[in-house]
Design a protein around this motif. Sequence first.
Motif, PDB file in Angstrom:
ATOM      1  N   LEU A 201       0.820  -1.207   0.000  1.00 55.91           N
ATOM      2  CA  LEU A 201       0.000   0.000   0.000  1.00 55.91           C
ATOM      3  C   LEU A 201       0.856   1.259   0.000  1.00 55.91           C
ATOM      4  CD1 LEU A 201      -2.861  -0.905   2.513  1.00 55.91           C
ATOM      5  CD2 LEU A 201      -3.021  -0.689   0.032  1.00 55.91           C
ATOM      6  N   SER A 202       1.948   1.227   0.762  1.00 51.43           N
ATOM      7  CA  SER A 202       2.770   2.434   0.867  1.00 51.43           C
ATOM      8  C   SER A 202       3.490   2.737  -0.447  1.00 51.43           C
ATOM      9  CB  SER A 202       3.789   2.294   1.997  1.00 51.43           C
ATOM     10  OG  SER A 202       4.725   1.275   1.714  1.00 51.43           O
ATOM     11  N   LEU A 203       3.787   1.706  -1.246  1.00 54.47           N
ATOM     12  CA  LEU A 203       4.439   1.945  -2.528  1.00 54.47           C
ATOM     13  C   LEU A 203       3.487   2.603  -3.520  1.00 54.47           C
ATOM     14  CD1 LEU A 203       6.475  -1.381  -2.835  1.00 54.47           C
ATOM     15  CD2 LEU A 203       7.416   0.931  -2.582  1.00 54.47           C
ATOM     16  N   ALA A 204       2.226   2.187  -3.480  1.00 52.10           N
ATOM     17  CA  ALA A 204       1.149   2.828  -4.251  1.00 52.10           C
ATOM     18  C   ALA A 204       1.520   3.163  -5.693  1.00 52.10           C
ATOM     19  CB  ALA A 204       0.686   4.097  -3.536  1.00 52.10           C
ATOM     20  N   LEU A 236       8.937  -4.960 -20.314  1.00 50.90           N
ATOM     21  CA  LEU A 236       9.720  -3.739 -20.473  1.00 50.90           C
ATOM     22  C   LEU A 236      11.196  -4.089 -20.457  1.00 50.90           C
ATOM     23  CD1 LEU A 236       7.927  -1.273 -17.981  1.00 50.90           C
ATOM     24  CD2 LEU A 236       7.850  -1.176 -20.481  1.00 50.90           C
ATOM     25  N   SER A 237      11.995  -3.224 -21.016  1.00 49.22           N
ATOM     26  CA  SER A 237      13.434  -3.416 -20.881  1.00 49.22           C
ATOM     27  C   SER A 237      13.834  -3.085 -19.451  1.00 49.22           C
ATOM     28  CB  SER A 237      14.182  -2.491 -21.847  1.00 49.22           C
ATOM     29  OG  SER A 237      14.076  -1.142 -21.410  1.00 49.22           O
ATOM     30  N   PRO A 238      14.918  -3.654 -18.934  1.00 55.16           N
ATOM     31  CA  PRO A 238      15.355  -3.342 -17.562  1.00 55.16           C
ATOM     32  C   PRO A 238      15.505  -1.848 -17.316  1.00 55.16           C
ATOM     33  CG  PRO A 238      16.547  -5.231 -18.379  1.00 55.16           C
ATOM     34  CD  PRO A 238      15.765  -4.696 -19.541  1.00 55.16           C
ATOM     35  N   ARG A 239      16.031  -1.130 -18.315  1.00 56.92           N
ATOM     36  CA  ARG A 239      16.222   0.313 -18.148  1.00 56.92           C
ATOM     37  C   ARG A 239      14.882   1.039 -18.051  1.00 56.92           C
ATOM     38  NH1 ARG A 239      19.927   4.162 -22.086  1.00 56.92           N
ATOM     39  NH2 ARG A 239      19.647   6.122 -20.904  1.00 56.92           N
ATOM     40  N   GLN A 240      13.959   0.690 -18.951  1.00 63.67           N
ATOM     41  CA  GLN A 240      12.626   1.301 -18.907  1.00 63.67           C
ATOM     42  C   GLN A 240      11.926   0.988 -17.591  1.00 63.67           C
ATOM     43  OE1 GLN A 240      10.952  -0.363 -22.615  1.00 63.67           O
ATOM     44  NE2 GLN A 240      10.213   1.732 -23.033  1.00 63.67           N
ATOM     45  N   PHE A 245       9.426   2.379 -12.660  1.00 64.32           N
ATOM     46  CA  PHE A 245       9.191   1.904 -11.292  1.00 64.32           C
ATOM     47  C   PHE A 245       9.571   2.987 -10.287  1.00 64.32           C
ATOM     48  CE2 PHE A 245       9.948  -0.203  -7.330  1.00 64.32           C
ATOM     49  CZ  PHE A 245       9.085  -1.285  -7.315  1.00 64.32           C
ATOM     50  N   THR A 246      10.734   3.567 -10.452  1.00 61.51           N
ATOM     51  CA  THR A 246      11.210   4.595  -9.525  1.00 61.51           C
ATOM     52  C   THR A 246      10.336   5.833  -9.567  1.00 61.51           C
ATOM     53  OG1 THR A 246      13.479   3.768  -9.812  1.00 61.51           O
ATOM     54  CG2 THR A 246      13.222   5.955  -8.827  1.00 61.51           C
ATOM     55  N   ALA A 247       9.903   6.199 -10.754  1.00 59.66           N
ATOM     56  CA  ALA A 247       9.046   7.377 -10.894  1.00 59.66           C
ATOM     57  C   ALA A 247       7.703   7.178 -10.196  1.00 59.66           C
ATOM     58  CB  ALA A 247       8.831   7.698 -12.373  1.00 59.66           C
ATOM     59  N   GLU A 248       7.168   5.958 -10.253  1.00 60.54           N
ATOM     60  CA  GLU A 248       5.836   5.708  -9.692  1.00 60.54           C
ATOM     61  C   GLU A 248       5.853   5.430  -8.196  1.00 60.54           C
ATOM     62  OE1 GLU A 248       3.246   3.050 -11.654  1.00 60.54           O
ATOM     63  OE2 GLU A 248       3.657   3.819 -13.669  1.00 60.54           O
ATOM     64  N   THR A 249       6.913   4.817  -7.697  1.00 53.02           N
ATOM     65  CA  THR A 249       6.928   4.404  -6.282  1.00 53.02           C
ATOM     66  C   THR A 249       7.867   5.227  -5.415  1.00 53.02           C
ATOM     67  OG1 THR A 249       8.720   2.781  -6.534  1.00 53.02           O
ATOM     68  CG2 THR A 249       6.472   2.033  -7.031  1.00 53.02           C
ATOM     69  N   GLY A 250       8.800   5.933  -6.041  1.00 54.08           N
ATOM     70  CA  GLY A 250       9.776   6.686  -5.268  1.00 54.08           C
ATOM     71  C   GLY A 250      10.905   5.834  -4.726  1.00 54.08           C
ATOM     72  N   GLN A 251      10.940   4.567  -5.117  1.00 50.02           N
ATOM     73  CA  GLN A 251      11.995   3.654  -4.686  1.00 50.02           C
ATOM     74  C   GLN A 251      12.558   2.906  -5.884  1.00 50.02           C
ATOM     75  OE1 GLN A 251      11.119   0.944  -1.497  1.00 50.02           O
ATOM     76  NE2 GLN A 251       9.906   2.422  -0.349  1.00 50.02           N
ATOM     77  N   ALA A 254      15.183  -2.639  -6.386  1.00 50.66           N
ATOM     78  CA  ALA A 254      15.911  -3.409  -5.370  1.00 50.66           C
ATOM     79  C   ALA A 254      15.465  -3.027  -3.964  1.00 50.66           C
ATOM     80  CB  ALA A 254      17.417  -3.184  -5.526  1.00 50.66           C
ATOM     81  N   LYS A 255      15.306  -1.734  -3.710  1.00 52.91           N
ATOM     82  CA  LYS A 255      14.875  -1.277  -2.391  1.00 52.91           C
ATOM     83  C   LYS A 255      13.463  -1.737  -2.082  1.00 52.91           C
ATOM     84  CE  LYS A 255      14.927   1.012   1.464  1.00 52.91           C
ATOM     85  NZ  LYS A 255      15.706   0.475   2.616  1.00 52.91           N
ATOM     86  N   ALA A 256      12.578  -1.671  -3.074  1.00 49.20           N
ATOM     87  CA  ALA A 256      11.196  -2.102  -2.867  1.00 49.20           C
ATOM     88  C   ALA A 256      11.123  -3.590  -2.560  1.00 49.20           C
ATOM     89  CB  ALA A 256      10.358  -1.769  -4.099  1.00 49.20           C
ATOM     90  N   VAL A 257      11.899  -4.397  -3.299  1.00 47.76           N
ATOM     91  CA  VAL A 257      11.910  -5.840  -3.055  1.00 47.76           C
ATOM     92  C   VAL A 257      12.448  -6.143  -1.667  1.00 47.76           C
ATOM     93  CG1 VAL A 257      13.003  -8.016  -3.725  1.00 47.76           C
ATOM     94  CG2 VAL A 257      12.011  -6.528  -5.480  1.00 47.76           C
ATOM     95  N   GLU A 258      13.462  -5.427  -1.238  1.00 42.02           N
ATOM     96  CA  GLU A 258      13.980  -5.625   0.117  1.00 42.02           C
ATOM     97  C   GLU A 258      12.916  -5.310   1.163  1.00 42.02           C
ATOM     98  OE1 GLU A 258      16.882  -2.971   2.508  1.00 42.02           O
ATOM     99  OE2 GLU A 258      18.153  -4.536   1.610  1.00 42.02           O
TER     100      GLU A 258
END
Length: 314
Positions: A201-204, A236-240, A245-251, A254-258
């Motif tokens: 939920l916090s990643l949203a 998606l490509s890893p770069r995309q 992912f970072t733009a939408e979640t702020g993380q 790797a950090k989100a999975v942790e």
Amino acid sequence: MHRVGYLITEGFQVMSLATQTVFEFANLVAGEEVYRIQNYSIGGGTVRSSLGMHIDTLPLGAPGLADSWMVTGTLTPLTPPSDDVLKSVRGFVDGARRTAGLCTGTFVLAQAGVLEGRRATTHWAYAKALQRMHPRITVEDDRIFIVDGPVWTSAGMTAALDMALAMVEKDLGAELARSIAHKLVMHQRRSGGQSQHSELLSLAPKSDRIQSALDYARKHLNRPLSVEELADVVHLSPRQFTRVFTAETGQSPAKAVESLRLEAARLMIEQSRHSLDTVARETGFRDRRHMREVFMRGFGVPPQAVRRDARRVM
């Protein structure tokens, strides 16, 4: 018979009264009236909820009316309750077996001086305000409920149901509490040490694509879960993928999975008897030592402390 009294004030939040169902079903499962529930207010009569519904109450008289007092919360907890309310709370605490603040009802206990020198929790949205207003209380804003001697406090909304169920378990045993949870269709019985927050939920994420990647990660935490694997899941490509992912979640991924691993590991530690080695393996940490490092970084305590706290609460 155990008498449960609800102290209801003007503008009370209706969800507080949902906990009465736990005691109602305790009577049904036990086959006798183990709990008797009464609603009280300072002067008695009709009290209006924040939703606009009205409920009849008995007048709050001398101490000794209840063995357990449940103090309901409101949507405006920063507004001080009346002196009569605070005086009544101080009066019944000493004579009761336990006193509980439901959600923002914790503020009433705090302002009555009941929580001085104690640990407590409340709805996460108001926890910082509670700590600021009452620095002599140890506010733990990431707990479902807390038991400190005869005083119980719960986090917001549905967390009060978990606290009520824990009360029944303490009074009548774990087997009866499990039966009540099953009848109430409670997906799980949460211990007091659990977090109020869900990492998902916090990643949203804003898109279904990134939500799908997170869902995949949560279901496959025992895998390495590289960026390449997650990117492939959502085409998606890893770069995309990393950029979106970072733009939408702020993380970062790797950090989100942790964070997801950390949340899953804590739930396993609190709710199961699996060894810490098994927990580490099932949630994707390299080993027990790695899991401990992440716990210390994320929670400030080792996994063993989380397990001890969960067992002590229940």
